[in-house]
Structure formats: structure tokens, C-alpha cells
Design an enzyme around this catalytic site. Structure first.
Site, PDB file in Angstrom:
ATOM      1  N   GLU A  63       0.827  -1.252  -0.185  1.00 59.62           N
ATOM      2  CA  GLU A  63      -0.083   0.042  -0.023  1.00 59.62           C
ATOM      3  C   GLU A  63       0.701   1.280   0.118  1.00 59.62           C
ATOM      4  O   GLU A  63       0.495   2.221  -0.803  1.00 59.62           O
ATOM      5  CB  GLU A  63      -0.896  -0.040   1.402  1.00 59.62           C
ATOM      6  CG  GLU A  63      -1.786   1.239   1.356  1.00 59.62           C
ATOM      7  CD  GLU A  63      -1.753   1.658   3.054  1.00 59.62           C
ATOM      8  OE1 GLU A  63      -1.362   2.725   3.139  1.00 59.62           O
ATOM      9  OE2 GLU A  63      -1.952   1.175   3.907  1.00 59.62           O
ATOM     10  N   GLU A 141       6.302   3.578  11.517  1.00 60.17           N
ATOM     11  CA  GLU A 141       4.925   3.502  11.811  1.00 60.17           C
ATOM     12  C   GLU A 141       4.644   2.497  13.174  1.00 60.17           C
ATOM     13  O   GLU A 141       4.100   2.615  13.977  1.00 60.17           O
ATOM     14  CB  GLU A 141       4.011   3.259  10.456  1.00 60.17           C
ATOM     15  CG  GLU A 141       2.621   3.025  11.080  1.00 60.17           C
ATOM     16  CD  GLU A 141       1.752   2.595   9.659  1.00 60.17           C
ATOM     17  OE1 GLU A 141       0.666   2.370   9.942  1.00 60.17           O
ATOM     18  OE2 GLU A 141       2.351   2.745   8.499  1.00 60.17           O
ATOM     19  N   LEU A 308     -20.506  -0.248  28.606  1.00 61.59           N
ATOM     20  CA  LEU A 308     -20.235  -1.737  28.295  1.00 61.59           C
ATOM     21  C   LEU A 308     -20.675  -1.385  26.677  1.00 61.59           C
ATOM     22  O   LEU A 308     -21.480  -0.588  26.123  1.00 61.59           O
ATOM     23  CB  LEU A 308     -21.544  -2.254  28.870  1.00 61.59           C
ATOM     24  CG  LEU A 308     -21.635  -3.905  28.303  1.00 61.59           C
ATOM     25  CD1 LEU A 308     -22.023  -4.769  29.421  1.00 61.59           C
ATOM     26  CD2 LEU A 308     -22.914  -3.901  27.275  1.00 61.59           C
ATOM     27  N   GLY A 313     -17.177  -8.807  16.440  1.00 67.82           N
ATOM     28  CA  GLY A 313     -16.074  -9.080  16.977  1.00 67.82           C
ATOM     29  C   GLY A 313     -14.864  -9.070  16.012  1.00 67.82           C
ATOM     30  O   GLY A 313     -14.940  -7.997  15.166  1.00 67.82           O
ATOM     31  N   LYS A 838     -20.218  23.092   0.094  1.00 72.90           N
ATOM     32  CA  LYS A 838     -21.395  23.419   0.983  1.00 72.90           C
ATOM     33  C   LYS A 838     -21.366  22.238   2.035  1.00 72.90           C
ATOM     34  O   LYS A 838     -20.810  21.083   2.152  1.00 72.90           O
ATOM     35  CB  LYS A 838     -22.640  22.997   0.108  1.00 72.90           C
ATOM     36  CG  LYS A 838     -22.673  23.985  -0.747  1.00 72.90           C
ATOM     37  CD  LYS A 838     -24.066  23.845  -1.728  1.00 72.90           C
ATOM     38  CE  LYS A 838     -24.187  24.972  -2.523  1.00 72.90           C
ATOM     39  NZ  LYS A 838     -25.684  24.505  -3.504  1.00 72.90           N
ATOM     40  N   LYS A 840     -22.620  19.248   4.165  1.00 71.64           N
ATOM     41  CA  LYS A 840     -23.234  18.046   3.831  1.00 71.64           C
ATOM     42  C   LYS A 840     -24.452  17.528   4.519  1.00 71.64           C
ATOM     43  O   LYS A 840     -25.102  16.771   4.205  1.00 71.64           O
ATOM     44  CB  LYS A 840     -22.329  16.982   3.812  1.00 71.64           C
ATOM     45  CG  LYS A 840     -21.135  17.140   2.796  1.00 71.64           C
ATOM     46  CD  LYS A 840     -21.579  17.082   1.221  1.00 71.64           C
ATOM     47  CE  LYS A 840     -20.480  17.087   0.352  1.00 71.64           C
ATOM     48  NZ  LYS A 840     -20.985  17.255  -1.000  1.00 71.64           N
ATOM     49  N   LEU A 842     -27.299  18.649   8.096  1.00 70.28           N
ATOM     50  CA  LEU A 842     -27.700  19.971   9.288  1.00 70.28           C
ATOM     51  C   LEU A 842     -26.774  19.769  10.369  1.00 70.28           C
ATOM     52  O   LEU A 842     -26.350  20.866  10.899  1.00 70.28           O
ATOM     53  CB  LEU A 842     -28.951  19.421   9.463  1.00 70.28           C
ATOM     54  CG  LEU A 842     -29.759  20.266  10.743  1.00 70.28           C
ATOM     55  CD1 LEU A 842     -30.105  21.647  10.044  1.00 70.28           C
ATOM     56  CD2 LEU A 842     -31.004  19.434  11.147  1.00 70.28           C
TER      57      LEU A 842
END
Length: 926
Positions: A63, A141, A308, A313, A838, A840, A842
Site C-alpha cells: 500500500e 509507523e 459496556l 468482534g 457546501k 453536507k 444539518l
């Protein structure tokens, strides 16, 4: 090519088309004439679970490598520079079974961006030089997050998984796993992995823009048809997460931070193909419920837990799924884990003994339908990324509604899954600081111990009497049945101040432009004592915690019904926010105000909250170094922002009586500011204001609390804050403050940040390989603009990091002087597009307006002012600002940590290290 009719929300005006290219690539294109941003995401149905046995982290490494040059665009910086130049952003991530690449950009540059993007999947170079360099980025990383708790916890719990499961692998990679070996250079493995798995038939692509569908289809076909189809088969993972040998075990994991987390993991059969029924949602919702009769309500009553969650999972694929129950324990709860687990199994047996309740299913179905029917848009990048993954799992016609829809009632399937939740099939994990261990995991050095669960415990958990406090929830009273959009005679472009008196300011806007029957209500209760000292700041936070806990059982059903609320401490007092369906908002608000007026400050609740807050403050000092130096920099520059040390010192002596007295004093001089925006009328807004006025007994002489000021740094100055952090890496943030907060200065900072960022990344990350966490960007502190350079490095010391910053700044001046007018205009246009994008939803619009009210801008046009100022910046002005701010007259603040390996390598100027309190007292505020 195949095409499909896509089921979309009645609230969704975009046009969609799904089709498959001749090479097998599945595509979804979206035409939205209103969008200011275009975006694309390509998902490859392969991830770290498919890493070769001897090459952990290869999918992740691949990647990274795809960004570093292609045959058509060989420059390693070409893609990211082009995206940044045109107002965009880009990223990628590697998951267990997915690798996803995505970007957004101004509409006008989409075709050229797609051309660059598509080359990753047809002709990447995998340049040998960058293969060697990028190994270091992956290793940085890995090392940079070696003390990150979630990474450590996962690395620990993997030791209890079936070692043959793909979920038991180390997925990040390191210099060791990616090293060249005899007759086995890692580049060859990269090429082989790419050829094997990066096949068009395993890929999905989503593109969104303001162009018509035929245009988008032509671009996609022209640019992505060249991706080869190797007819690769999706890897099938036959090895389960847990075999019988791994069930009925407990793993104890030693945390670095103060944690008390108990987890129960159950393996389950696959449920992906039942997405129209979502059978697991039935019991996930009940197990995770927080209202009366729930597991959490009983644990709270006993003082053993305060949070909780129930969720999907660790495994969820075509072969298996799982259930994860996570419980945050109190100090007392840590001594009662077996009883807590017993209560969980009592509730599970309660569910198993009942028939599946169709009314519960119908409630879930109704809320899922409303959520889909009244969904609001996400930003372009999030939209395409989510849909590219959806396209891998759902039938094309269901790609939009798949995650929402619950329409098939399958009680027998629910029962079958529910019956799998047994004590002999559970893996228990306990993650805490002080716990006995006997082994150490090799990658993150996590100490752990695995022990079998005793048969007598399994028997107890299978047969103990069910506590009468446990019960199914009652019907949810907050589910809305009035969903009409309200109208008004006058339309306003932004909220208006419709009521103002000495104790209260009321802002309102009836806004149904998103076609949703929702409203957002923001309230700030300003109190002059709230944040006056570190002690008062803590007491305000504890008071909000008490109120939240007090409301939880009552208000949890409101969350399930799409009516969310939060109560939180602010720098001026206490904030209350409600968002969601408007019909029942006032009912919930009255309960919230009652709780604020009469908080139930019991001894047990106080000590649990105090311990949790101490845990939060202590753990903040164990975050990654780059996070800590950035947080400290912001704290230093803002008045009345107290350090963690100051708060911890004040916390130890606080008592329940202190909080009880403070709660009464807090209410005495309140000034209230509120904004109601959405599907609510003026009359409804005024009724809320009157209720607050009456219930809180607002006084006419209550002062408005001023916003905290920002420290004004002097020209040609350098101040420093040094943190002591137990971490291998050095980290340094260097901040350059602007002279004022004018729209012009804000525009200059934002434009410079965007222009510099790609070159900085390419130099210090790609070429010099100094670390993974780094960047340069505009960083406004409140409304004061500035530019920040930040780097966490495992290879150089803090003084050397700063030297590299200044070398870059001096060198980059020549590049800036050479920038073409065309490139500068591209950067400006891209930034203006981003600024003027703009809203997206409310929620986004209301929050932006609330910030405008807080900063005192009655015109609600901060973004427009900055965008206008951007348009007026010319090259000479930009160079002058760069030279003035960063070289000749800098106003600098350095925040840094030396790192364990560089502990003796500090700056030679200790006089620059500032005392934060004295610094704030002596400096003027902007």
C-alpha cells in the site's frame, strides 16, 4: 457491461449507476451537481490476512509503495503534489481483508487525478530505491505505535487466537519482516503479491463528481479498463478465529496505561449473506442496552462498571463472524470479574429462555428504515470509501441500503446464533496494569498469561439463578411518529438572534433544506466559576460526568431512536447538545435540565468518576509523543487551559462535598446562549428558552464569560515547552504564529500550509525517512492563524529535528520563488473550493453556525471572508509572508520531548524553557 437499478433513499437526489467493466472491475459512479468536491476510492479485496507466512506486513508495505511513482508518472511526489495543488487530500489503509485507496479533489481536476490514480493499478514502478527507503517508513509507523494501547491490546489478544487464523498475524511489518534475504529480496515478493492479488476482478471502484453519469462512465472506462484481470480467487480463510482449544480460556494482558477492560469474545457462524435480516443485531442491541433491566444498569448499581458495548468482534467474513462484549470496570469491578461474567451469562440465558420478540425486531426494523430514509450526506471522500467496501459485500442494487436495511424476520436464525453464546465457547480477556503474566509477545512486547477457565466456573455461569433486576427493555418511547417538515413565511440564510436579555441569548433558524425532520440544539451554560482554576475546571468536568451517568438509563432509548445528546465541560462552563428527530427533543431536554439542577452525587458515583478522570489524565501522559507535544503547544497558547499535571494535583484532594457545593454555586450566575436549528419553529425555540429561564432561575446581572484569549508571541522570539515522555522516539512541534487574526492572515496561513505540505512530506518522509508521524499545516489556535511543523522520529534527536525544519524552510524559499503563476492559481482555486464546500448535513451546518456564534460573528461568513482573501494573494505577497513569518521575524513556540534514546541530546538554551503559568501571566493576549 452490466448495469443495475440501485435502491436509494427518498432523501437522496444524486444519480447512481453500477456496472462492471470487461476486465471484471465493479464500478459505481455518482453524479451530484451540487458537490464542490469530487472523490474516488478503489478497494482491493485483499489485506494483511493474505500476507505470506514469512512476510508479515507485506500487504501494508505494498500500500505504501503504490504511491511512489508509476510508468506514466515516475516522480514519487507527482500524485500527492497534484492532489494538494487542487484542493484535495489523499490516503489509504490496509485492513485484514481490504486495501483501500482514496482521494478527493476539486471537480475540475478529477479527470487528471483519475489518470494518475489509475496508474497505481496498471503500471506501478516499485522503484528499488524507494523499496529500501519505504521500509523505514513502515518500520517508523510500527515503532511509533509500539506503546499505543489499542495496538498492544490487539497484539496481546492475538496470542489467544488460533495461531493458524489470519487474524493472528502481525500486520504492520518491520525492518525484520520486510528484510531482503538470501535469494529472496522483498521487492520480488512485492511484485508477486501485486500480480497475484491486485486483479481487476477483486477490485471495486467508486467515483463521485458533479459531472453527468455518461462523462464519468467514459473516464472510468478509458482509465481503468487497462487493469489486468488475472482471474484471481478471493482467498478463503478456513481456519477459525478460535478452535475448541482456544475457547473457555482467559487471557490476562498487562497494559501500560491505567485500564480496567474486560472482554468476552464469542465465535459465531457467518452472517454476511443474511444482511437483509441482520440476525446478530437483535442480541447485540439487547446485550449492549444501557436502560433499565440491562446488564450495564445492574453493574452500575453494584458499582462494578460504567461502560459496556456489544459489537461485531474480530472476525467477520464469509466463513465466520464473532461477537465482542467490552466492559469498562471500576476499581471495585476489577475485584469481581467472575461475578460480572456471571451476570452477563445470566442475561444471555434470559434471552435464550424467551422466544424471539417480534416487537423488538420491528422496532429495530423501523429505526433502520428511518435512518436510511432520512440519511444525510457524508463528505465526498468518506462516501466513496464506504461505498467501495459495500460494493464488495452487497448486491449492486443494495449498495446504498445494505448497511441499514433490516427487513427479513428470521427468529430461528437469531435463536441459532444466540444459543452459541455459552460459557464453554467464550474467550475472556482482561486488560489492566497490575496483573500477573508469564509470557511476552514479540512485536509489541506485551506481557500476557493464558489460563483455562475452571470447569466449576463454567458450570456456575451456565446454571446460576437469573438476577430479578435483569429484564428485557420496554417499548421505546422516543421512536418518532411525527415526521412532517415544518414551514415558515420567511426564509433566513443563517440563524437569527430572536431573543436577548441580560441572562439569555436565543438564536434560531427553521432549516429544512436537508429534508430531514431533525433539529440540532446547542446550549452553553456560562458560569464565571467554571474554569477559573484547575480545581474548578475539574469540578465542572466531574459535574458533567455525574449528570451524564444519572441520565444514562433514562436517555439510552433516545439514542437508539436517533435522538442523541451530550453534556460536556467547555472553557466557559457547560455545554448541552441535542441532535436528531425533533419530536421528542423537549421531553429529553427537560430531564437533562432537571439532572443539572439536582445532580445525584452519591459517594459511590463520585469516587467512580474521580477514578475514571484520574485514569484519563494519567493516560493522556502516555499517548504518542507527537500527540502530546501538539496538545501541550495548544494548552500553552490559550488562557485558562490547564495542564494535566495541574489537574492531577487538584484532583487528589477533591471530595464529594466539594462537588456538591460546587454544583450549587455553578447555577448561581448562569448566562445561557442557545441555538436551535432545523425542523423547529420560532415558538418552539421560545418555549425552550422560557423553560430554561424559569428552571435555571436566570438572573439579570449574570455576567457573560469572555472567551479565553490566545497568547501573543513577540516578533523574533522563541519560547519552548519540554515534556518528559517515556518513549523511544523524539518529537518536536515548532509553531509560527501570525501577527493578527485578520481574514488575510488566515488565508495566508492556510495557503502556505497547503503549498508547503507536499514538499515537506516528500523531503523529510520519503527522501530522508525521518519518521512516520510528520507534517506541516496551517494550525489556527482559536482564530489566530499559524503554521506548525511536527515530526516524531526514531532516528534523530529533537535539536536535529528542528535543524531539519530550518534547513527545509531556507531551501524551500527558492522553490516558492520559482512557483509558476499557474501552479499558484491552482493551489488558490483548490483551497477556495475546500473553503466554500457546501455543508453536507444539518449537523455540520449547525455546528459551524454554533462556532460562529461563539466567536461573535453575526454574519456567519468566516469561510467566505477567508476565501475572498485567498483570491487576492499574489506571488509577491506569498513570498513576503513566508520570509517574514518563517525566517526573518518569526514568532515561535517549540514543544518537544527528547525521547529515551536521545535523553542526553537537548537544546543548549534552557532559558527558553518556559513556566506555563508565568508565561501566561506575563504575555498579552490577542
Amino acid at each position: 457491461m452490466q448495469k443495475t437499478d440501485i435502491i436509494q433513499s427518498q432523501n437522496d437526489s444524486r444519480q447512481y449507476q453500477a456496472f462492471t467493466l470487461d476486465n471484471g472491475l465493479k464500478v459505481l459512479i455518482i453524479s451530484d451537481p451540487e458537490t464542490k468536491k469530487a472523490a474516488a476510492s478503489l478497494d482491493v479485496f485483499v489485506g494483511s490476512a493474505s500476507d505470506p507466512e514469512d512476510r508479515d506486513g507485506l500487504a501494508h508495505f505494498l500500500e505504501h509503495m503504490l504511491f511512489l511513482g508509476t510508468e506514466k508518472y515516475p516522480d514519487a511526489d507527482e500524485y500527492q503534489t497534484f492532489i494538494a495543488q487542487h484542493g484535495g487530500s489523499r490516503n489509504a489503509f490496509t485492513a485484514r481483508e481490504h486495501t483501500n485507496y482514496f482521494f478527493d479533489i476539486e471537480n475540475a481536476s478529477l479527470e487528471l487525478a483519475l489518470d494518475r490514480f489509475s496508474q497505481f493499478f496498471t503500471a506501478p514502478l516499485f522503484n528499488a530505491e524507494f523499496v529500501e527507503r519505504e521500509k523505514n517508513a513502515v518500520n517508523s509507523e510500527y515503532l511509533g505505535k509500539i506503546k499505543t494501547e489499542n495496538r498492544r491490546y490487539y497484539a496481546g489478544i492475538q496470542q489467544a487466537f488460533n495461531p493458524q487464523s489470519p487474524y493472528a498475524k502481525f500486520s504492520v511489518g518491520s525492518l525484520e519482516t520486510l528484510a531482503d534475504r538470501d535469494n529472496d529480496p522483498v521487492r520480488n515478493d512485492l511484485l508477486q503479491f501485486y500480480k497475484t492479488h491486485y486483479s481487476a476482478n477483486l477490485m471495486t471502484l467508486v467515483v463521485l463528481a458533479n459531472e453527468p453519469l455518461p462523462v464519468l462512465k467514459k473516464w472510468v472506462t478509458d482509465k481503468f479498463s487497462a487493469i489486468p484481470n488475472h482471474y484471481a480467487e478471493k482467498k478463503v480463510f478456513t481456519e477459525p478465529l478460535l478452535t475448541e482449544a482456544q475457547m473457555a480460556q482467559q487471557i490476562d494482558i498487562k497494559s501500560l496505561q491505567e485500564k480496567r477492560e474486560l472482554s468476552l469474545i464469542f465465535p459465531l457462524p457467518a452472517t454476511q449473506s443474511y444482511y437483509l435480516a441482520k440476525p446478530s443485531a437483535y442480541f447485540q442491541s439487547l446485550l449492549g442496552h444501557e436502560g433499565e433491566g440491562s446488564i450495564l444498569a445492574l453493574l452500575k448499581e453494584k458499582g462494578w462498571a460504567d461502560e459496556l458495548s456489544a459489537s461485531v468482534g474480530f472476525s467477520d467474513n464469509a466463513q465466520e463472524s464473532s461477537l465482542h462484549l467490552g466492559i469498562n470496570l471500576t476499581h471495585a469491578g476489577l475485584q469481581h470479574t467472575h461475578e460480572i461474567i456471571d451476570i452477563v451469562f445470566q442475561y444471555i440465558r434470559l434471552l435464550q429462555h424467551y422466544d424471539i420478540q417480534e416487537w423488538i425486531f420491528q422496532e429495530q426494523k423501523q429505526m433502520a428504515m428511518l435512518q436510511f430514509r432520512y440519511q444525510e450526506q457524508h463528505d465526498a471522500s468518506s462516501t466513496v470509501t464506504m461505498l467501495a467496501r459495500n460494493l464488495q459485500y452487497y448486491a449492486p442494487q443494495d449498495v446504498l441500503r445494505g448497511p441499514y436495511i433490516i427487513e427479513q424476520y428470521k427468529p430461528e436464525l437469531i435463536k441459532q446464533l444466540l444459543n452459541q453464546l455459552r460459557p464453554d465457547r467464550v474467550l475472556i480477556a482482561l486488560n489492566t496494569q497490575n496483573i500477573a503474566t508469564d509470557k511476552t509477545e514479540k512485536n509489541y512486547l506485551v506481557d500476557y498469561r493464558i489460563t483455562p477457565i475452571k470447569p466449576e466456573l463454567i458450570e456456575t455461569w451456565s446454571q446460576s439463578p437469573i438476577n430479578p433486576a435483569l429484564a428485557l427493555p420496554t417499548a421505546n418511547p422516543f421512536i418518532p411518529d411525527e415526521l412532517t417538515l415544518k414551514t415558515t413565511q420567511t426564509d433566513s440564510a443563517h440563524p437569527e438572534l430572536i431573543k436577548q436579555n441580560p441572562g439569555l441569548d436565543l438564536w434560531h433558524q427553521l432549516d429544512t433544506s436537508f429534508n430531514v425532520p431533525r433539529s440540532n440544539l446547542y446550549i452553553e451554560l456560562q458560569s464565571p466559576i467554571a474554569n477559573k482554576t484547575p480545581r474548578n475546571s475539574l469540578l465542572t468536568s466531574l459535574l458533567t460526568g455525574i449528570v451524564n451517568k444519572q441520565l444514562n438509563s433514562y436517555a439510552y432509548p433516545a439514542r437508539l431512536a436517533g435522538l442523541n445528546y451530550s453534556i460536556y465541560a467547555t472553557e466557559r462552563g457547560m455545554g448541552v447538545a441535542l441532535s436528531g428527530y425533533d419530536q421528542k427533543q423537549s421531553v429529553l431536554l427537560e430531564q437533562i435540565i432537571d439532572a443539572i439542577k439536582a445532580p445525584e452525587i452519591t459517594e459511590k458515583r463520585f469516587h467512580i468518576l474521580k477514578a475514571r478522570y484520574q485514569q484519563k489524565l494519567t493516560n493522556a501522559q502516555k499517548q504518542q509523543p507527537f500527540q502530546q507535544v501538539l496538545a501541550e503547544l495548544k494548552r500553552t497558547l490559550v488562557e485558562r487551559r490547564w495542564t494535566n499535571e495541574q489537574k492531577l494535583n487538584a484532583l487528589s484532594s477533591l471530595t464529594r462535598q466539594d462537588l456538591t457545593l460546587f454544583a450549587k454555586d455553578f447555577l448561581k450566575q448562569l448566562h445561557v446562549t442557545l441555538l436551535l436549528q432545523g425542523n423547529s419553529t420560532v415558538i418552539e425555540a421560545e418555549n425552550i428558552a422560557s423553560m430554561l429561564d424559569q428552571q435555571l432561575a436566570l438572573q439579570a446581572d449574570a455576567p457573560q464569560v469572555p472567551a479565553a484569549g490566545v497568547i501573543h508571541l513577540q516578533e523574533k522570539s522563541l519560547n519552548a515547552r519540554r515534556l518528559t515522555i517515556d518513549n523511544h522516539d523524539a518529537a518536536l512541534a515548532l509553531y509560527f504564529q501570525a501577527a493578527d487574526k485578520s481574514p488575510q492572515s488566515q488565508a495566508e496561513a492556510q495557503l502556505l500550509g497547503r503549498i508547503i505540505s507536499s514538499a515537506f512530506f516528500a523531503d523529510l518522509r520519503t527522501r530522508q525517512q525521518l519518521g512516520y508521524n510528520l507534517g506541516v499545516a496551517a494550525l489556527p489556535i482559536k482564530d489566530i492563524p499559524g503554521i506548525i511543523f511536527i515530526l516524531q522520529s526514531p532516528v534523530i534527536s529533537a535539536p536535529e529535528i528542528e535543524d531539519r525544519y530550518h534547513t527545509f524552510i531556507d531551501t524551500y524559499l527558492q522553490e516558492l520563488q520559482a512557483i509558476s503563476e499557474q501552479d499558484l492559481e491552482s493551489y488558490k482555486a483548490g483551497l477556495i473550493t475546500r473553503l466554500l464546500e457546501k455543508d453536507k448535513s444539518l449537523q455540520t451546518r449547525s455546528y459551524r453556525n454554533w462556532l460562529e456564534i461563539d466567536r461573535g460573528n453575526d454574519d456567519f461568513d468566516t469561510k467566505e471572508r477567508i476565501a475572498e482573501a485567498v483570491s487576492k494573494i499574489d506571488k509577491n505577497r506569498l513570498i513576503a509572508v513566508y520570509t517574514d513569518w518563517l525566517i526573518e521575524n518569526p514568532r515561535q513556540l517549540r514543544s518537544y520531548a527528547l525521547g529515551n534514546q536521545f535523553i542526553n541530546d537537548d537544546f543548549p538554551d534552557p532559558k527558553l524553557i518556559i513556566d506555563i503559568d508565568a508565561f501566561k501571566r506575563e504575555h498579552n493576549k490577542l
